[in-house]
Design a protein around this motif. Structure first.
Motif, PDB file in Angstrom:
ATOM      1  N   GLN A 200      90.706  62.663  31.076  1.00 39.19           N
ATOM      2  CA  GLN A 200      90.736  64.088  31.427  1.00 39.19           C
ATOM      3  C   GLN A 200      90.068  64.351  32.773  1.00 39.19           C
ATOM      4  N   GLY A 201      89.455  63.331  33.348  1.00 40.94           N
ATOM      5  CA  GLY A 201      88.814  63.499  34.645  1.00 40.94           C
ATOM      6  C   GLY A 201      87.427  64.083  34.535  1.00 40.94           C
TER       7      GLY A 201
ATOM      8  N   ASN B  97      91.774  56.661  36.144  1.00 39.51           N
ATOM      9  CA  ASN B  97      92.307  58.023  36.183  1.00 39.51           C
ATOM     10  C   ASN B  97      92.944  58.268  37.548  1.00 39.51           C
TER      11      ASN B  97
ATOM     12  N   PRO C 200      80.310  55.376  41.692  1.00 40.10           N
ATOM     13  CA  PRO C 200      81.720  55.332  41.249  1.00 40.10           C
ATOM     14  C   PRO C 200      82.694  55.270  42.427  1.00 40.10           C
TER      15      PRO C 200
ATOM     16  N   LEU D 163      74.964  64.968  33.652  1.00 39.34           N
ATOM     17  CA  LEU D 163      74.395  65.792  34.724  1.00 39.34           C
ATOM     18  C   LEU D 163      72.886  65.623  34.741  1.00 39.34           C
TER      19      LEU D 163
ATOM     20  N   VAL E 179      91.545  61.271  44.817  1.00 31.63           N
ATOM     21  CA  VAL E 179      90.439  61.892  45.558  1.00 31.63           C
ATOM     22  C   VAL E 179      89.644  60.823  46.301  1.00 31.63           C
TER      23      VAL E 179
ATOM     24  N   SER F   4      79.117  51.898  33.820  1.00 29.73           N
ATOM     25  CA  SER F   4      78.333  53.103  33.533  1.00 29.73           C
ATOM     26  C   SER F   4      79.173  54.302  33.951  1.00 29.73           C
TER      27      SER F   4
ATOM     28  N   TYR G 190      85.424  67.671  46.469  1.00 28.24           N
ATOM     29  CA  TYR G 190      84.430  67.169  47.424  1.00 28.24           C
ATOM     30  C   TYR G 190      84.754  67.637  48.841  1.00 28.24           C
TER      31      TYR G 190
ATOM     32  N   GLN H 148      89.377  53.649  40.024  1.00 28.85           N
ATOM     33  CA  GLN H 148      89.374  54.536  38.865  1.00 28.85           C
ATOM     34  C   GLN H 148      90.720  54.475  38.154  1.00 28.85           C
TER      35      GLN H 148
ATOM     36  N   CYS I  58      83.833  59.599  35.554  1.00 26.14           N
ATOM     37  CA  CYS I  58      84.443  58.487  36.261  1.00 26.14           C
ATOM     38  C   CYS I  58      83.540  57.276  36.090  1.00 26.14           C
ATOM     39  N   ARG I  59      84.146  56.109  36.263  1.00 22.85           N
ATOM     40  CA  ARG I  59      83.414  54.885  35.944  1.00 22.85           C
ATOM     41  C   ARG I  59      82.806  54.245  37.184  1.00 22.85           C
ATOM     42  N   ASP I  60      81.821  53.441  36.952  1.00 25.54           N
ATOM     43  CA  ASP I  60      81.188  52.665  38.021  1.00 25.54           C
ATOM     44  C   ASP I  60      81.012  51.263  37.480  1.00 25.54           C
TER      45      ASP I  60
ATOM     46  N   THR J 246      84.378  52.004  42.866  1.00 26.37           N
ATOM     47  CA  THR J 246      85.118  51.417  41.736  1.00 26.37           C
ATOM     48  C   THR J 246      86.515  52.002  41.686  1.00 26.37           C
TER      49      THR J 246
ATOM     50  N   TRP K  88      79.718  58.288  35.179  1.00 26.25           N
ATOM     51  CA  TRP K  88      79.181  59.328  36.045  1.00 26.25           C
ATOM     52  C   TRP K  88      80.021  60.577  35.874  1.00 26.25           C
ATOM     53  N   VAL K  89      79.366  61.691  36.137  1.00 28.88           N
ATOM     54  CA  VAL K  89      80.128  62.939  36.133  1.00 28.88           C
ATOM     55  C   VAL K  89      81.107  62.902  37.291  1.00 28.88           C
ATOM     56  N   ASN K  90      82.323  63.280  36.990  1.00 27.43           N
ATOM     57  CA  ASN K  90      83.327  63.288  38.053  1.00 27.43           C
ATOM     58  C   ASN K  90      83.271  64.633  38.777  1.00 27.43           C
ATOM     59  N   ASP K  91      82.371  64.709  39.752  1.00 29.36           N
ATOM     60  CA  ASP K  91      82.216  65.954  40.511  1.00 29.36           C
ATOM     61  C   ASP K  91      82.884  65.861  41.873  1.00 29.36           C
ATOM     62  N   PHE K  92      83.766  64.884  42.002  1.00 24.35           N
ATOM     63  CA  PHE K  92      84.309  64.615  43.341  1.00 24.35           C
ATOM     64  C   PHE K  92      85.639  65.300  43.567  1.00 24.35           C
ATOM     65  N   GLN K  93      86.064  66.041  42.556  1.00 27.79           N
ATOM     66  CA  GLN K  93      87.394  66.656  42.661  1.00 27.79           C
ATOM     67  C   GLN K  93      87.444  67.598  43.880  1.00 27.79           C
TER      68      GLN K  93
ATOM     69  N   GLU L 239      87.448  60.255  30.296  1.00 30.24           N
ATOM     70  CA  GLU L 239      87.786  59.748  31.623  1.00 30.24           C
ATOM     71  C   GLU L 239      89.222  60.139  31.987  1.00 30.24           C
TER      72      GLU L 239
END
Lengths: 193, 534
Positions: B504-505, A29, A22, B473, A35, B518, B527, A27, B508-510, A25, B520-525, B502
């Motif tokens: 709501q965060g 959002n 991701p 996850l 981020v 596809s 990071y 986003q 996130c998309r890929d 890509t 993905w879990v948005n775990d990058f907040q 999405e």
């Protein structure tokens, strides 16, 4: 689900986020995008500093084979940064004074401030005093950017050098002199005034 | 000769009643009758039975009924004479026949089917020639039977007609006397023509007979001998019964049923009770039904108008009643009157009938009533959604957690069958729904598309996001399709829900190049940089 860091052939340690698909890509959002942009900015500056790269162009994302491939592409997950997204990241960097469009009035090539002009000024002054001790002598720009002994300033673009010198001139530590074969600069001792 | 010219051969083996036209009646009969052709005895017709009908006179031979029987049209009789008989001479009836207007057909067409000139429909036999009409198109039968498929019978046809080369159709033989010979080419033209049919020369109707023209020239032949004797028949009553039959014959002749028939047919064409067939009948039938439909419609609309007028009166009456009740209620307010109930009833009934009183606002009382109504509807809807079988079958949301609003509305109205609900009523019921459902079914609107759905608690935004997070996850990434399969929910609805997740965060998309999205879990907040140290 966890991503791991990766050491490129050039020895640069890519962060783990670089292996998350991701990340490449755009986003929708806004919060997520902030981020990602932040991490991209940091990555680009870190790589530029590591490889001493002063510019990045949108073309680098369009055409492979450039100096930026290791960062802008990730063949291990088959992803690459889209040119549009790179342009967006660069515009954010310019707005945060981490880069500037070079030349001005276009948005496809930027000069990266992995050191700010003020930091460059300090580096320049230190190099002048510590490494050469050539106070009060006049140096051409060429002598600074292409020194016989490689320095931190080797290859510094003229525009960046000029703004660094401008910082020194403002602080009364240097003087810009016009000479026959281009511009020159004379440095003064720190406590000259 | 007279026999051949004026009579038609019939098959005497057929019972006489079957030979009659549809409009013909048999009056009397007498056996033991012989026939004189002119003044001579007709050898072949010496013992037979004579029938007198309204239209014809039949002779059915006793010995050879098949070949020797004949019929004579009464219309060709000009007068009759009765001879009572003397000694050995039998009583006789002499019939004088017309020489000019008789219409003897070439063939025995009335007892055979005939082809309509216009539409080629083969009509069944059964009607007299003057009254016959095509059963398919309604066109009257033509006098000149050019299209008659039956070849002329040798018995009744004049002998000379066999070698006719005329271009005109075989015309009635007796009409020849008036035909006009062309002065230029001598062709015998129909008297109605003013120009020669062949060469176009103007015809003079007083033209002299063409002496030079051959007697066998084109046209139907001139009847041999036009004398009185040759146009006369005699019936010889060898066994009596002559008086009775003669009386009947006279009556038939006086009655002129063949003319009456033709006249009544002409009159009846405008009347509707005539039985009709074919295109003519169909067209007439459609016209008739359209007419009656129009009449019915007018009547019905008149009724409706009257009803509207009545309804307006009703509303006015109810309005007055309401005013009066309100006044009374106002008077009784201090003393705690019970009148408002009645007023409420009237008002709410009017509202439910769609008869809005313009000057009366929707009151709280009415709203109260409506609220109860909507609550009942909500209870019914709950049954439709979560029923466990029975009348309405398994509830729509028994096995599904999320369902678009339009489907619910359609399904509910299908279950109701009658008294369908409008979408606006449906929407007003929805807020009451969670109170009557277990687990509570709530409404949800997707922001991106404004799609509205009903869902169980499993599909609240938070619950779905949490489930999606856990799923990603474990599995890393999932496409919308994967998620739809896992959730057993239509792809469109899943796409909407993932979009909200999405936003709501949570995810996130890929977007792979030219590939599917596809998630993905948005775990990058939060990071933390773990790359090259700087």
């Amino acid at each position: 689900m966890s991503f791991s860091t990766y050491k490129t052939p050039s020895g640069f340690l890519l962060p783990s986020i670089h292996s998350a698909p991701p990340f490449f890509t755009q986003q929708p959002n806004a919060a997520t995008q902030v981020v990602f942009t932040e991490q991209w900015t940091r990555l680009i500056l870190a790589y530029a500093r590591y490889r001493r790269l002063f510019t990045v162009r949108v073309e680098d994302a369009e055409v492979s084979g450039g100096e930026w491939d290791e960062v802008l592409r990730n063949p291990r997950i088959n992803r690459r940064l889209m040119p549009g997204q790179l342009a967006h990241i660069l515009s954010v960097m310019v707005s945060e004074n981490l880069a500037m469009y070079e030349p001005a009035k276009q948005t496809r090539a930027t000069l990266l401030y992995w050191r700010l002009p003020e930091e460059w000024a300090e580096v320049l002054y230190e190099w002048q005093v510590v490494n050469t001790g050539q106070l009060n002598t006049i140096l051409t720009f060429y002598e600074i950017s292409e020194p016989p002994v490689p320095s931190e300033l080797s290859g510094i673009p003229q525009s960046l050098l000029r703004s660094a010198i401008a910082v020194l001139v403002k602080g009364g530590r240097a003087q810009l002199i016009s000479i026959s074969d281009g511009d020159g600069v004379r440095f003064f001792p720190r406590n000259a005034k | 000769m007279t026999l051949q010219r004026y009579t038609r051969s019939v098959d005497g083996t057929i019972p006489i009643s079957a030979l009659l036209y549809g409009d013909e009646d048999s009056y009397a009969s007498q056996d033991g009758v012989g026939i004189y052709d002119g003044v001579q005895k007709s050898i072949n017709h010496q013992n037979g039975t004579v029938y007198v009908t309204t239209h014809r006179l039949f002779y059915i031979d006793t010995t050879k009924p098949h070949s020797r029987s004949f019929a004579l049209d009464l219309s060709s009789i000009v007068r009759t004479q009765y001879y009572a008989g003397l000694f050995t001479s039998s009583p006789k009836v002499t019939i004088y026949l017309t020489q000019e207007t008789s219409e003897i057909m070439d063939s025995d067409e009335t007892s055979e089917s005939w082809l309509c000139e216009v539409c080629d429909f083969r009509n069944p036999p059964g009607s007299s020639p003057s009254g016959a009409k095509c059963a398919l198109c309604g066109v009257p039968r033509s006098k000149a039977h050019s299209a008659a498929p039956i070849p002329p019978r040798a018995v009744s046809a004049p002998p000379s007609s066999a070698h006719l080369l005329s271009s005109s159709p075989p015309a009635p033989s007796a009409g020849r006397l008036k035909e006009v010979a062309c002065p230029a080419c001598t062709f015998l033209n129909h008297p109605a023509l003013t120009e020669c049919e062949i060469c176009g020369t103007a015809l003079t109707h007083a033209a002299l007979p063409m002496k030079s023209a051959p007697s066998s020239r084109p046209g139907t032949p001139i009847p041999e001998g036009a004398g009185d004797e040759n146009s006369m028949l005699r019936l010889s009553f060898r066994r009596g019964g002559d008086k009775a039959l003669y009386a009947v014959l006279k009556r038939s002749l006086l009655g002129k049923a063949w003319q009456v028939r033709a006249k009544t047919i002409g009159q009846r064409t405008t009347s509707t009770n005539v039985e009709r067939f074919g295109i003519d009948g169909l067209v007439r039938g459609v016209e008739t039904s359209a007419q009656s439909a129009q009449l019915d419609m007018n009547d019905a609309l008149k009724d409706l108008d009257a009803l509207m007028v009545k309804a307006r009166e009703m509303v006015r009456l109810a309005g007055e009643l309401n005013e009066r009740l309100t006044v009374v209620a106002g008077l009784n307010a201090s003393s705690g009157g019970t009148e408002p109930d009645t007023a409420t009833f009237i008002r709410s009934s009017l509202v439910q009938l769609g008869l809005q009183m313009t000057d009366v606002p929707v009151t709280l009382d009415m709203a109260h009533d409506e609220k109860r109504w909507y609550e009942q509807l909500a209870r019914e809807l709950a049954g439709v959604l979560q029923g466990t079988g029975g009348k309405n079958g398994i509830g729509m949301m028994r096995n599904r957690g999320i369902i678009p609003l339009d489907e619910v509305w359609g399904g509910w109205n299908r279950a109701r069958g009658v008294a369908l609900l409008t979408p606006s009523q449906f929407l007003q019921v929805l807020p009451h729904l969670p109170a009557y459902t277990h687990p509570a079914i709530a409404e949800r609107t997707f922001h991106s598309s404004n799609l509205r759905v009903l869902h169980t608690p499993t599909y609240t935004p938070a619950a779905f996001a949490a489930r999606l997070h856990g799923m990603l996850l474990i599995s890393g990434s999932r496409t919308t399709l994967d998620i739809a399969q896992e959730e057993n929910v239509p792809v469109g609805l899943v796409a909407e829900m993932v979009d909200e997740a999405e936003a709501q965060g949570v995810v996130c998309r890929d977007e792979a190049e030219h590939g599917e999205v596809s998630w993905w879990v948005n775990d990058f907040q939060g990071y933390v940089w773990d790359g090259q140290d700087t």
